[in-house]
Design a protein around this motif. Structure first.
Motif, PDB file in Angstrom:
ATOM      1  N   THR A   1      64.376  36.829 117.844  1.00  0.00           N
ATOM      2  CA  THR A   1      63.349  36.349 116.632  1.00  0.00           C
ATOM      3  C   THR A   1      64.520  36.388 115.162  1.00  0.00           C
ATOM      4  O   THR A   1      64.350  36.241 114.466  1.00  0.00           O
ATOM      5  CB  THR A   1      62.539  36.736 116.576  1.00  0.00           C
ATOM      6  OG1 THR A   1      62.164  38.450 116.955  1.00  0.00           O
ATOM      7  CG2 THR A   1      61.490  36.339 117.450  1.00  0.00           C
TER       8      THR A   1
ATOM      9  N   ARG B   1      56.799  40.258 112.570  1.00  0.00           N
ATOM     10  CA  ARG B   1      57.710  40.832 113.947  1.00  0.00           C
ATOM     11  C   ARG B   1      57.615  42.639 114.434  1.00  0.00           C
ATOM     12  O   ARG B   1      56.785  42.812 115.433  1.00  0.00           O
ATOM     13  CB  ARG B   1      58.713  40.020 113.936  1.00  0.00           C
ATOM     14  CG  ARG B   1      59.084  38.119 113.873  1.00  0.00           C
ATOM     15  CD  ARG B   1      57.786  37.907 114.697  1.00  0.00           C
ATOM     16  NE  ARG B   1      57.648  36.805 114.877  1.00  0.00           N
ATOM     17  CZ  ARG B   1      57.461  35.903 116.406  1.00  0.00           C
ATOM     18  NH1 ARG B   1      56.102  36.301 117.242  1.00  0.00           N
ATOM     19  NH2 ARG B   1      57.150  34.811 115.663  1.00  0.00           N
TER      20      ARG B   1
ATOM     21  N   ARG C   1      59.421  37.937 107.553  1.00  0.00           N
ATOM     22  CA  ARG C   1      58.815  38.058 108.801  1.00  0.00           C
ATOM     23  C   ARG C   1      59.583  38.752 109.694  1.00  0.00           C
ATOM     24  O   ARG C   1      58.822  39.094 110.940  1.00  0.00           O
ATOM     25  CB  ARG C   1      59.682  36.330 108.865  1.00  0.00           C
ATOM     26  CG  ARG C   1      60.001  35.667 110.229  1.00  0.00           C
ATOM     27  CD  ARG C   1      60.331  34.686 110.767  1.00  0.00           C
ATOM     28  NE  ARG C   1      60.830  34.230 112.043  1.00  0.00           N
ATOM     29  CZ  ARG C   1      59.605  33.444 112.534  1.00  0.00           C
ATOM     30  NH1 ARG C   1      58.623  33.362 111.778  1.00  0.00           N
ATOM     31  NH2 ARG C   1      59.584  32.928 113.582  1.00  0.00           N
ATOM     32  N   ARG C   2      60.397  39.256 108.806  1.00  0.00           N
ATOM     33  CA  ARG C   2      61.416  40.469 110.953  1.00  0.00           C
ATOM     34  C   ARG C   2      60.312  42.069 110.465  1.00  0.00           C
ATOM     35  O   ARG C   2      59.868  42.034 111.692  1.00  0.00           O
ATOM     36  CB  ARG C   2      62.358  41.184 109.786  1.00  0.00           C
ATOM     37  CG  ARG C   2      63.777  40.305 109.549  1.00  0.00           C
ATOM     38  CD  ARG C   2      64.906  41.546 108.862  1.00  0.00           C
ATOM     39  NE  ARG C   2      64.969  42.539 110.583  1.00  0.00           N
ATOM     40  CZ  ARG C   2      66.138  43.930 109.334  1.00  0.00           C
ATOM     41  NH1 ARG C   2      65.740  44.543 108.293  1.00  0.00           N
ATOM     42  NH2 ARG C   2      65.496  45.209 110.285  1.00  0.00           N
TER      43      ARG C   2
ATOM     44  N   ALA D   1      62.363  36.619 104.429  1.00  0.00           N
ATOM     45  CA  ALA D   1      63.462  36.695 106.111  1.00  0.00           C
ATOM     46  C   ALA D   1      62.509  38.010 106.628  1.00  0.00           C
ATOM     47  O   ALA D   1      62.973  37.781 107.392  1.00  0.00           O
ATOM     48  CB  ALA D   1      65.166  37.031 105.841  1.00  0.00           C
TER      49      ALA D   1
ATOM     50  N   LEU E   1      68.977  33.531 109.591  1.00  0.00           N
ATOM     51  CA  LEU E   1      69.603  31.918 109.147  1.00  0.00           C
ATOM     52  C   LEU E   1      68.889  31.615 107.140  1.00  0.00           C
ATOM     53  O   LEU E   1      70.010  31.381 107.023  1.00  0.00           O
ATOM     54  CB  LEU E   1      69.217  31.394 109.967  1.00  0.00           C
ATOM     55  CG  LEU E   1      68.376  30.152 109.302  1.00  0.00           C
ATOM     56  CD1 LEU E   1      70.636  29.223 109.298  1.00  0.00           C
ATOM     57  CD2 LEU E   1      68.691  28.610 110.397  1.00  0.00           C
ATOM     58  N   LEU E   2      67.915  32.206 106.788  1.00  0.00           N
ATOM     59  CA  LEU E   2      67.469  32.470 106.284  1.00  0.00           C
ATOM     60  C   LEU E   2      68.116  33.125 105.044  1.00  0.00           C
ATOM     61  O   LEU E   2      68.292  32.436 103.965  1.00  0.00           O
ATOM     62  CB  LEU E   2      65.381  33.036 106.370  1.00  0.00           C
ATOM     63  CG  LEU E   2      64.630  31.969 106.822  1.00  0.00           C
ATOM     64  CD1 LEU E   2      63.054  32.863 106.553  1.00  0.00           C
ATOM     65  CD2 LEU E   2      64.430  30.967 105.915  1.00  0.00           C
TER      66      LEU E   2
ATOM     67  N   VAL F   1      67.510  35.967 114.593  1.00  0.00           N
ATOM     68  CA  VAL F   1      68.080  34.701 114.233  1.00  0.00           C
ATOM     69  C   VAL F   1      67.052  34.186 113.054  1.00  0.00           C
ATOM     70  O   VAL F   1      67.457  33.621 112.070  1.00  0.00           O
ATOM     71  CB  VAL F   1      68.268  33.649 115.624  1.00  0.00           C
ATOM     72  CG1 VAL F   1      69.083  32.504 114.718  1.00  0.00           C
ATOM     73  CG2 VAL F   1      68.989  34.472 116.803  1.00  0.00           C
ATOM     74  N   VAL F   2      65.914  33.830 113.321  1.00  0.00           N
ATOM     75  CA  VAL F   2      65.470  33.171 111.862  1.00  0.00           C
ATOM     76  C   VAL F   2      65.800  33.690 110.541  1.00  0.00           C
ATOM     77  O   VAL F   2      66.148  33.317 109.272  1.00  0.00           O
ATOM     78  CB  VAL F   2      63.950  32.858 112.473  1.00  0.00           C
ATOM     79  CG1 VAL F   2      63.293  32.048 111.054  1.00  0.00           C
ATOM     80  CG2 VAL F   2      63.886  32.338 113.291  1.00  0.00           C
TER      81      VAL F   2
ATOM     82  N   THR G   1      75.126  34.113 109.770  1.00  0.00           N
ATOM     83  CA  THR G   1      74.058  34.306 110.510  1.00  0.00           C
ATOM     84  C   THR G   1      74.025  35.201 111.941  1.00  0.00           C
ATOM     85  O   THR G   1      72.886  35.703 111.758  1.00  0.00           O
ATOM     86  CB  THR G   1      73.343  33.113 110.894  1.00  0.00           C
ATOM     87  OG1 THR G   1      73.078  32.239 109.224  1.00  0.00           O
ATOM     88  CG2 THR G   1      71.985  32.519 111.637  1.00  0.00           C
TER      89      THR G   1
ATOM     90  N   THR H   1      71.978  38.361 112.049  1.00  0.00           N
ATOM     91  CA  THR H   1      70.906  38.750 113.848  1.00  0.00           C
ATOM     92  C   THR H   1      71.893  39.956 114.203  1.00  0.00           C
ATOM     93  O   THR H   1      70.413  41.546 114.768  1.00  0.00           O
ATOM     94  CB  THR H   1      71.444  37.313 114.924  1.00  0.00           C
ATOM     95  OG1 THR H   1      70.785  36.394 113.480  1.00  0.00           O
ATOM     96  CG2 THR H   1      70.478  37.568 115.773  1.00  0.00           C
TER      97      THR H   1
END
Length: 214
Positions: free
Chosen positions: A144, A210, A206-207, A203, A150-151, A146-147, A119, A123
């Motif tokens: 952000t 953003r 989401r990246r 993941a 982590l996924l 980090v999420v 993670t 990141t």
């Protein structure tokens, strides 16, 4: 109502979503295949040749993923630029460190520690990737990555769990084909690879969501 009065805004928003999902699918497919093949080659008792082949596949996958990110957020450019090679090397090294840490601790502690390490590595790699492709990192979204990290790390942990703790497989009845007989078998690692791919897609989706925000 304000959105309906501005069709250009709605069109740009839909375009960004389509681009983000397409990029996420492409990056997830590349990463799932590269990491899955590498993991399958090196897990267990690999030889020097299989270890080198797996490392080569992992690096090529990392380089292609960097190309997907570059084509999405800026321009494709030259994949062999030193900075982009550096991004691919960091990602490759992160996966290798993840597996080494997992094997060093072993068992459940190995899975937990390796997930935390991966993670952090991912990141940092995401932030580095944005800087390499000249994407500004705004203060309000600084954490952000980090999420997604982590996924992806949680998805990767399913590969370890399927290899170390699950002894499961399903075989089809023998299917005669001429003079030979074919048997299809589904194992836990194959299911874990699919689960890993789903986590990777979430993941990256989401990246890119953003990154592509105005």
């Amino acid at each position: 109502m304000s959105v309906l009065r501005q069709p250009g805004v709605l069109g740009r928003t839909a375009h960004r979503r389509v681009v983000g999902v397409t990029a996420a699918l492409s990056a997830a497919a590349v990463e799932t295949v590269a990491v899955g093949l590498w993991f399958g080659l090196v897990v267990g008792d690999p030889t020097a040749s299989t270890a080198l082949a797996g490392l080569g596949l992992l690096f090529c996958g990392s380089l292609l993923r960097a190309g997907v990110v570059g084509a999405t957020v800026s321009t494709l450019g030259d994949l062999l630029q030193p900075r982009r090679l550096g991004v691919a090397l960091v990602l490759t090294a992160g996966w290798v460190v993840w597996l080494l840490v997992a094997e060093l601790f072993g068992g459940v502690p190995g899975v937990v520690v390796a997930t935390a390490v991966l993670t952090c590595v991912l990141t940092g790699q995401f932030v580095l990737e944005r800087r390499v492709f000249r994407q500004p990192v705004r203060h309000e979204i600084a954490f952000t990555p980090v999420v997604p990290g982590l996924l992806m790390a949680l998805g990767a942990s399913t590969l370890l769990v399927a290899t170390w703790f699950v002894d499961w497989g399903v075989s089809s009845p023998p299917l005669p084909l001429g003079s030979t007989t074919i048997v299809f078998r589904i194992e836990a690692l194959q299911i874990a690879a699919i689960v890993f791919g789903l986590f990777v897609f979430c993941a990256h989706q989401r990246r890119f969501q953003r990154i592509l925000e105005p």
